[in-house]
Design an enzyme around this catalytic site. Structure first.
Site, short mmCIF file in Angstrom:
data_model
loop_
_atom_site.label_atom_id
_atom_site.label_comp_id
_atom_site.label_asym_id
_atom_site.label_seq_id
_atom_site.Cartn_x
_atom_site.Cartn_y
_atom_site.Cartn_z
N ARG A 69 -10.68 19.74 30.34
CA ARG A 69 -9.85 20.08 31.51
C ARG A 69 -9.58 21.59 31.58
NH1 ARG A 69 -10.51 18.10 35.27
NH2 ARG A 69 -10.63 20.16 36.17
N LYS A 125 -2.55 41.55 44.21
CA LYS A 125 -2.01 40.22 44.56
C LYS A 125 -2.76 39.14 43.78
CE LYS A 125 -0.53 41.88 49.09
NZ LYS A 125 -0.63 41.79 50.57
N GLU A 173 -0.69 55.76 51.86
CA GLU A 173 -0.73 54.71 52.87
C GLU A 173 -0.29 55.29 54.21
OE1 GLU A 173 1.07 50.59 51.97
OE2 GLU A 173 2.48 51.46 53.39
N ASP A 203 -3.32 51.26 57.13
CA ASP A 203 -2.62 50.00 56.93
C ASP A 203 -2.30 49.29 58.23
OD1 ASP A 203 -1.54 48.14 55.11
OD2 ASP A 203 0.47 48.78 55.70
#
Lengths: 288, 288, 288, 288, 288, 288
Positions: free
Chosen positions: A109, A144, A206, A227
């Site tokens: 597993r 992320k 940014e 952005d």
């Protein structure tokens, strides 16, 4: 093959990271022992099985799979027919495994959990990369990632054909909205970074508007992140910058027409969904 | 609220698990230091921000969020307007955060990575559970979890309204195909489990046909897993078992009509996709 | 041999537990180095010795012994004449050891500390089990184990012929007096357990009177613990239950006539003294 | 009180040791959560209970008990009526505990396992020490301790009125039979120790005969262990040594008439059974 | 060779210490991967190189060097021409290394950092020891070591020809000024130590005047430290003590004429600078 | 003050690093307990003392000092009169400390070991930096740090007025001689780095001749290291580069006339001796 040059170059430290997370994963899955196997399966049983792809995609995580079984029992033998980065079709055999039933059944597993997760990421990275394959644009990941799996997930992105953005907060400078506010503007922020941070790091800023792009450019930013801009804005920004800095398109890029984004002339497209919304690739272990 | 009685009961050990995985996540994300913030943001800057839901769903992971910032700087103050298990709509404010810019900026990504991942699981568990809300069927998870996050992901499933299957290989007996083969049949396998395993555990047997259901029943299985059966087969199996054992429907259940599955009379429906294919819930931290 | 089927089945995770506790034990015993051996014994000295039983009993812990010396120096060779679970008489040779004097002298005490402690437990488990060997009753252990040695001590109980109760608080439900009070009675406690806990676990209820036995039975308990009852009460309880639940005799059972307890018809007899009051078995390492 | 001056002096590092072993003990006992309490006991339940001695003896381990509950939940309040080293009679109340039922019920077993084990050692050390209380002889422990509990067990010996021999292999030189053989005799062994080991350590030599005592004396040993000698031999050895070295009686001393041993004039009597064969003191937690 | 008898005697536990500090050192140096080597060097490149001494001195740390590369890649082969304690001249070849470029380039810096630091200490210990080589005086180290490197640095002192003072606070008694004040004088301090500490440890007392030397002597101190005394005072102290205790000269001894100090008749000279002010020995890795 | 803006910005993660190394340092120094203090000093003794500089320099490591005592006993109170980066003269009082004698005496050595080592580095960094204070040149450190102390030592360099080069192998690209050979030249090496490494990192190339400088320049290197060049060569290199890349002077710079090196026009001067050959600053703890 896509990852041919990459897979072993990173192997050394990935192995060390893998050891820790494998131990954690096996510990949380086995607990105080595989009570079913221990109670039911005679101790010297030897079994054979094959890892089979149940859908098409890019395989990633085979070294992790080897480590899982090596950790449980060094006498388990794996024969792999593929390597990380290889394409598979539904039904393809990935590898054979032979050895003590106890180790194979107890590790199955966890091995599959790693393999399916990383192959899911590699497959998605491949899909995105193929969309812009005929351009110079690089598809890059973000921070992320799933907690605890940063190194492995970034490896999977690269295996699938994507590129890596900074690994963490210490190996890249990215001046965002809040840094700008706190520093009193783009110019002073870039100046402070140049003064206080090591010279070895580029400075990325940014920008949410063309005015900010202009400011970043004048402040001497090495990379400018565009952005949440639309195609038109990105195109204007790229023209304004005119090669004086690298450009990175960012903001829900998984929902965009990547070909169109690439056509704006940006250098990089970063996509958080590559690692924050992973669909496991379907792979199973078939016993004989 | 859904999780009202559950969230704190598990808090004690979850907190310990959280400490370790938070430390791991922060270490991998911060590396040797947040070079951007350290270089650019004046040291005594205080900032305020709010966590905002960008889509509807079930919130999960708020305790983890608190721990992330507490780990970095105990002077960070969080005011939460919701608790784990609460429903949110797009635009809802989840909580406010105030404190040193350095801690908040350095911890933001890790806190969101946890919150978005766990809320994604809770939301999906809620969706599945609602489909069978007017029946007695329980939606349960599996061991197909992300390596290192077993305890948190199972907590998220429960928070969303699902139930937990066994946590790991040592707190449940599940005799699968390979155990059966190795033991020489269902009957000897169940007998061995009864003899060698603690009496405190029920014995579950995986059955792929009505004949196996019959064998499991005669061997005295406490739970019978109906693996990859169609609706008709499940219905027959439930009738055959007639309450003498619990029944669990299993096998790509995320692609089934769960209402129809529930209508067959099974007690449990287990869904691996709850944890192996997670779509992060969109949540952001808005600074003021 | 008693433990024939058991010893290796548990080996995998026991080995991992053993690694940690062996490292802890060696660290606390060797400190910054075996100053006597390092100062006095020439570096290339090879010695030979034998492990000798100084009293009769059941041997347990040989794998741990092997790991201790392997940890210190892989060139130490051990030849074992017995395996865990074997009976020994005073004077029996358990095994020979040959290798660098430094490793053997520095590891001797820790190896013996493990072997004597675990053999002491196995021997006591054997003695108790033999008393009821002609019945179907199982002698089971409890959670009254030495801190840090849970897995090894439960393994020793099994090696000696006993059986294991739950390993810890997460792999068994045992509703005691305080749970009952907090839940408002046996019936609501059992109902809550059935609702909130995984279906894979049986529900055991502690009963101190026949009235409580009756309540537990009606609530649907799977196992009923007869706590601190006398022989007469146990007999009545068993008759009342009439096979509808398993029964466990509990409460200072090491001071009882186990044959008489078994004669009441209970299924299990749990004995805390098996692990909380251990008399080390006398074993020594004789050098040649 | 016996331990008055000792208990806090060692507290600092004992606390650190305790943290690690408590974490280990709680982890192995709670696993992934106290499923019974979590499922059955309402989350805000507050309970009160008292620790009661069920037999006479010397209490030891109260700091460990405090740490166990503090680890689980800092809001648990303990009020202790005794301190380590205090004598108790059957029925004496040791302390009260009040707080969240979840923490108290989940920590109860581990807290008692420590307290009963350490009090068992302290009680035995007290019994042995009292036998020679009117002499100058010190009862000392050995390295025959339970793996992982060295520091705590030696603390318990001291709490009960015994003294500590060396803590481990690096803070004491004890030249045994095998060291002597390997070095080519007592004289060269002592000489090597004096040359190679730090001057801060005394040199102890194990002697099994008067001839060896004589050799050790001539070699300049600081302490001479009289190993497995009978009373007559010990007396002769003491006379031979005549205060030129300390003397330690050793070898199954738990089975000897300690008063008679003391009468031979030895300075120290070391007893392995103090820590290798511990009988837990009976202590229970009574809920109100 | 100087360290011939010593180097392997300590190897066992040094190896364990080395594993931990090597892992720490490699982790802090490699971070998430050697990005230069991974990006630039083809994966199967094999390289050869030699470790060359760039100045004269005593080599120390070769085992650590072997472990560093073994940790990264077991296929790296090292052929050493020297062993710890050997003297080198500028230009001497210490050893050859062959293997995968990735492992050698990534491990080079850490291996050299250890080797240069430890060889620097061994060289200094050799220099000091040679100054008093024709006397019986021992040059000993102190606890003024670099945090985390205690065991290795004390090993380097011994390798260079010095001796070790106590390793840490638990394997030696040294009663200093503050202990004396707190205990109410030298006599009660020594008495308390004799009563409360294990008999296996000698008692050393720090004396700053002849009066204190006298007091320490009368109290029965085994070792007397002559702290910050001038040559004349030391000589008087040695005469006063007249062999009834060992004597240790202490206090900025690296700035003294060690031959003159030795001539006062002291037994030991302790020098903090041996480990607190280390000049790395110049060693480089030359590639072919 | 020099470090005014720097000291707290790095505090967050430094604290985490400090916790681990402090624990390691205390563990290796205290062992199983401070036997002298425990045996001799009455348990409730309170003492007062002051940290005094015994030579002039730059103080660094005060946060570490606070953590050492906080780790041992939170009731120890420190009052600091200076902060990291402050200049001290011989005799200056750095801070006062009051609290339990046991904690202060047991922690004194470790606290001083850190403080003296880090202050030694800061002082040296200050000296070098002052030499070029009237230029734009930055004095930077290297990876030649003491194993385990990387983060703290680099912090000390910055505290003293120096700047940091890359922290480790993953946050900077530095193409050296061997990388160049393995890649087949400077041009292909730089090209490979640009393709495979994240865009966030600058590319530095080591050049040993003007020809290599030219090649690096043409390949587009962001930084060029002038390795072991003499003043004349460095001057020519700077002129050749003409601002198109940053320049770093390297190679035994601690033995050079830094003013003359700065006058060549280089941007950075890196000095390994800053951290590989540290002279501890003399600081003592004076008790009252």
């Amino acid at each position: 093959m896509l990852s041919e040059n990459l897979e072993k170059k990173n192997a050394m430290m990935i192995k060390k990271s893998v050891e820790r997370i494998i131990e954690l994963a096996l510990t949380e899955d086995i607990g105080t022992g595989d009570i079913t196997t221990n109670s039911v399966v005679p101790e010297n049983t030897i079994i054979e099985a094959s890892f089979i792809a149940k859908q098409k995609g890019i395989i990633c995580g085979l070294d992790v799979l080897l480590e899982v079984f090596a950790y449980l029992d060094p006498s388990v033998m794996c024969k792999l027919f593929l390597k990380d980065g290889d394409k598979v079709e539904e039904g393809d055999k990935i590898g054979d495994i032979t050895g003590p039933a106890h180790a194979i059944l107890s590790g199955e597993r966890v091995a599959l959990n790693f393999l399916q997760h990383l192959s899911g990421i590699a497959t998605q990275a491949y899909v995105f990369s193929q969309l812009v394959a005929d351009t110079d644009v690089k598809i890059v990941d973000t921070r992320k990632t799933t907690p605890g799996l940063r190194v492995l997930e970034k490896y999977a992105v690269k295996t699938g054909g994507g590129s890596n953005h900074r690994m963490n907060l210490s190996d890249g400078i990215l001046i965002k909205d809040n840094h700008i506010k706190a520093a009193g503007g783009i110019a002073p922020a870039v100046k402070a970074a140049r003064k206080n941070a090591p010279q070895t790091l580029k400075i990325e800023v940014e920008a949410e508007s063309l005015m900010q792009v202009q400011e970043a450019l004048e402040a001497g930013a090495d990379i400018i992140m565009l952005d949440n801009m639309n195609l038109e804005q990105m195109k204007e920004a790229v023209e304004l910058i005119a090669g004086r800095a690298l450009t990175e398109a960012s903001g829900n890029m998984d929902r965009q027409d990547l070909k169109a984004v690439a056509a704006t002339g940006v250098d990089l497209i970063s996509i958080g969904a590559l690692t924050h919304s992973v669909k496991a690739m379907d792979i199973s272990l078939k016993f004989r």
